[in-house]
Design a protein around this motif. Structure first.
Motif, PDB file in Angstrom:
ATOM      1  N   PRO A  22       0.837  -1.212   0.000  1.00 21.26           N
ATOM      2  CA  PRO A  22       0.000   0.000   0.000  1.00 21.26           C
ATOM      3  C   PRO A  22       0.868   1.257   0.000  1.00 21.26           C
ATOM      4  CG  PRO A  22      -0.777  -1.582   1.629  1.00 21.26           C
ATOM      5  CD  PRO A  22       0.544  -2.104   1.130  1.00 21.26           C
ATOM      6  N   LEU A  23       0.358   2.306  -0.627  1.00 19.78           N
ATOM      7  CA  LEU A  23       1.083   3.570  -0.653  1.00 19.78           C
ATOM      8  C   LEU A  23       1.132   4.197   0.735  1.00 19.78           C
ATOM      9  CD1 LEU A  23      -0.236   5.344  -3.882  1.00 19.78           C
ATOM     10  CD2 LEU A  23       1.939   4.161  -3.581  1.00 19.78           C
ATOM     11  N   ALA A  24       2.258   4.807   1.057  1.00 16.76           N
ATOM     12  CA  ALA A  24       2.358   5.611   2.268  1.00 16.76           C
ATOM     13  C   ALA A  24       1.624   6.934   2.032  1.00 16.76           C
ATOM     14  CB  ALA A  24       3.821   5.867   2.612  1.00 16.76           C
ATOM     15  N   GLU A  25       1.260   7.590   3.114  1.00 19.48           N
ATOM     16  CA  GLU A  25       0.554   8.871   2.994  1.00 19.48           C
ATOM     17  C   GLU A  25       1.381   9.882   2.203  1.00 19.48           C
ATOM     18  OE1 GLU A  25      -2.521   9.695   3.806  1.00 19.48           O
ATOM     19  OE2 GLU A  25      -2.859   7.617   4.407  1.00 19.48           O
ATOM     20  N   ALA A  26       2.695   9.869   2.396  1.00 21.43           N
ATOM     21  CA  ALA A  26       3.554  10.807   1.666  1.00 21.43           C
ATOM     22  C   ALA A  26       3.507  10.546   0.165  1.00 21.43           C
ATOM     23  CB  ALA A  26       4.989  10.710   2.174  1.00 21.43           C
ATOM     24  N   ASP A  27       3.431   9.271  -0.228  1.00 18.91           N
ATOM     25  CA  ASP A  27       3.348   8.935  -1.648  1.00 18.91           C
ATOM     26  C   ASP A  27       2.028   9.405  -2.246  1.00 18.91           C
ATOM     27  OD1 ASP A  27       5.860   7.666  -1.836  1.00 18.91           O
ATOM     28  OD2 ASP A  27       5.027   5.873  -0.895  1.00 18.91           O
TER      29      ASP A  27
ATOM     30  N   ARG B  21      -8.486   9.700  -8.817  1.00 12.44           N
ATOM     31  CA  ARG B  21      -8.346   9.495  -7.373  1.00 12.44           C
ATOM     32  C   ARG B  21      -8.754   8.074  -6.990  1.00 12.44           C
ATOM     33  NH1 ARG B  21     -10.271  14.894  -7.095  1.00 12.44           N
ATOM     34  NH2 ARG B  21     -12.394  14.200  -6.662  1.00 12.44           N
ATOM     35  N   GLU B  22      -9.777   7.562  -7.652  1.00 12.10           N
ATOM     36  CA  GLU B  22     -10.202   6.187  -7.382  1.00 12.10           C
ATOM     37  C   GLU B  22      -9.116   5.193  -7.786  1.00 12.10           C
ATOM     38  OE1 GLU B  22     -12.764   2.980  -6.308  1.00 12.10           O
ATOM     39  OE2 GLU B  22     -12.738   5.109  -5.811  1.00 12.10           O
ATOM     40  N   HIS B  23      -8.519   5.416  -8.950  1.00 15.33           N
ATOM     41  CA  HIS B  23      -7.430   4.533  -9.389  1.00 15.33           C
ATOM     42  C   HIS B  23      -6.243   4.613  -8.432  1.00 15.33           C
ATOM     43  CE1 HIS B  23      -9.581   3.477 -12.896  1.00 15.33           C
ATOM     44  NE2 HIS B  23      -9.308   4.545 -13.627  1.00 15.33           N
ATOM     45  N   LEU B  24      -5.938   5.804  -7.956  1.00 16.98           N
ATOM     46  CA  LEU B  24      -4.840   5.960  -7.008  1.00 16.98           C
ATOM     47  C   LEU B  24      -5.111   5.155  -5.742  1.00 16.98           C
ATOM     48  CD1 LEU B  24      -2.175   7.369  -6.223  1.00 16.98           C
ATOM     49  CD2 LEU B  24      -3.554   9.284  -5.364  1.00 16.98           C
ATOM     50  N   ALA B  25      -6.346   5.197  -5.281  1.00 19.97           N
ATOM     51  CA  ALA B  25      -6.696   4.473  -4.060  1.00 19.97           C
ATOM     52  C   ALA B  25      -6.678   2.962  -4.273  1.00 19.97           C
ATOM     53  CB  ALA B  25      -8.080   4.923  -3.577  1.00 19.97           C
TER      54      ALA B  25
ATOM     55  N   PRO C 192      -2.676   6.896 -10.587  1.00 21.93           N
ATOM     56  CA  PRO C 192      -3.908   7.470 -11.150  1.00 21.93           C
ATOM     57  C   PRO C 192      -4.171   7.121 -12.610  1.00 21.93           C
ATOM     58  CG  PRO C 192      -2.462   9.181 -10.202  1.00 21.93           C
ATOM     59  CD  PRO C 192      -1.659   7.926 -10.313  1.00 21.93           C
ATOM     60  N   TYR C 193      -3.101   6.836 -13.360  1.00 28.28           N
ATOM     61  CA  TYR C 193      -3.233   6.792 -14.823  1.00 28.28           C
ATOM     62  C   TYR C 193      -3.231   5.355 -15.330  1.00 28.28           C
ATOM     63  CZ  TYR C 193      -1.967  11.535 -13.699  1.00 28.28           C
ATOM     64  OH  TYR C 193      -1.928  12.785 -13.119  1.00 28.28           O
ATOM     65  N   VAL C 194      -4.245   4.623 -14.923  1.00 29.60           N
ATOM     66  CA  VAL C 194      -4.401   3.233 -15.337  1.00 29.60           C
ATOM     67  C   VAL C 194      -5.812   3.032 -15.867  1.00 29.60           C
ATOM     68  CG1 VAL C 194      -2.685   2.371 -13.701  1.00 29.60           C
ATOM     69  CG2 VAL C 194      -5.075   2.514 -12.995  1.00 29.60           C
TER      70      VAL C 194
ATOM     71  N   ALA D 182       0.280  11.943  -1.161  1.00 29.38           N
ATOM     72  CA  ALA D 182       0.349  13.403  -1.224  1.00 29.38           C
ATOM     73  C   ALA D 182       1.154  13.874  -2.428  1.00 29.38           C
ATOM     74  CB  ALA D 182       0.955  13.947   0.063  1.00 29.38           C
ATOM     75  N   ARG D 183       2.216  13.121  -2.799  1.00 26.92           N
ATOM     76  CA  ARG D 183       3.036  13.513  -3.959  1.00 26.92           C
ATOM     77  C   ARG D 183       2.236  13.502  -5.252  1.00 26.92           C
ATOM     78  NH1 ARG D 183       6.838   9.861  -1.610  1.00 26.92           N
ATOM     79  NH2 ARG D 183       8.476  10.979  -0.484  1.00 26.92           N
TER      80      ARG D 183
END
Length: 228
Positions: free
Chosen positions: A133-138, A152-156, A161-163, A140-141
């Motif tokens: 899982p991504l860290a909060e800092a990742d 945002r859904e893809h990021l989560a 994001p770009y998938v 935020a970047r």
């Protein structure tokens, strides 16, 4: 250590060689490559324009950089890559074009290519169990406040994001450029890559790139051919 699944042609492919000369670095060997001046660009200007993609190496992102999930191992990831490559057939992007994406240049498909989109989506899904899982800092970047709801859904869900429906194949050739510099760089790129533009690009392999530590250059760890 972070890992990424990228597309790049084989090490001795003429496009790989041309891109290494343009970027000033060979991602397979990790070594620097002489770029040389090309009017109207000075060597200093060229190195600055290519600094960002030089660190990542010539590639198109399939599964963005990730740390390994708990319980996952590099050997397991490579085994999964080998199985995926063995069951995925080589296909062509019908024609390659030089494109501007925002403020940077990249090689992009000249027209929609459904097999390419399916290939990228399969990579994202297939190797998701290996991603921590991504860290909060990742998160935020990625500036989620600037992303669309779908991104945002893809990021989560996928860590990038770009998938899927947001995927856009591109092989980056520059960092963000000011308009005047972009206008100067474009004809040089068209000249350097003239032998590849408008021609098919075989998607013939899958590469595992590694970043030993944050900010270090990415290098090719493993390149596997797709099924003939």
């Amino acid at each position: 250590m972070r890992y990424a699944l990228y597309f790049t042609p084989a090490q001795d492919d003429p496009l790989t060689v041309a891109a290494a000369r343009w970027l000033g670095r060979d991602a397979f060997s990790g070594g620097l490559v002489a770029q040389g001046e090309e009017a109207p660009l000075s060597l200093e200007t060229l190195r600055e324009a290519t600094a960002e993609p030089r660190r990542y190496g010539f590639h198109a992102t399939l599964k963005a950089p990730f740390a390994l999930a708990d319980g996952a191992s590099p050997a397991g990831l490579i085994d999964a890559m080998a199985a995926f490559a063995a069951e995925t057939r080589i296909f062509d992007i019908p024609a390659l074009s030089l494109g501007r994406i925002g403020a940077f240049f990249a090689l992009v498909p000249g027209a929609p290519c459904p097999p390419l989109r399916e290939f990228a989506a399969d990579c994202v899904r297939r190797f998701e169990p290996f991603r921590a899982p991504l860290a909060e800092a990742d998160i935020a970047r990625r500036r989620p406040e600037r992303l669309t709801p779908a991104q945002r859904e893809h990021l989560a869900v996928w860590g990038y994001p770009y998938v899927m429906d947001e995927f856009r194949f591109h092989m980056t050739l520059s960092g963000p450029l000011e308009p005047a510099l972009a206008d100067a760089v474009e004809p040089v790129l068209k000249s350097r890559f003239a032998g590849f533009l408008g021609k098919p690009l075989p998607v013939s392999g899958l590469a595992l790139f590694v970043e030993p530590e944050r900010g270090a250059p990415f290098t090719v760890h493993t390149w596997l051919p797709l099924a003939a």
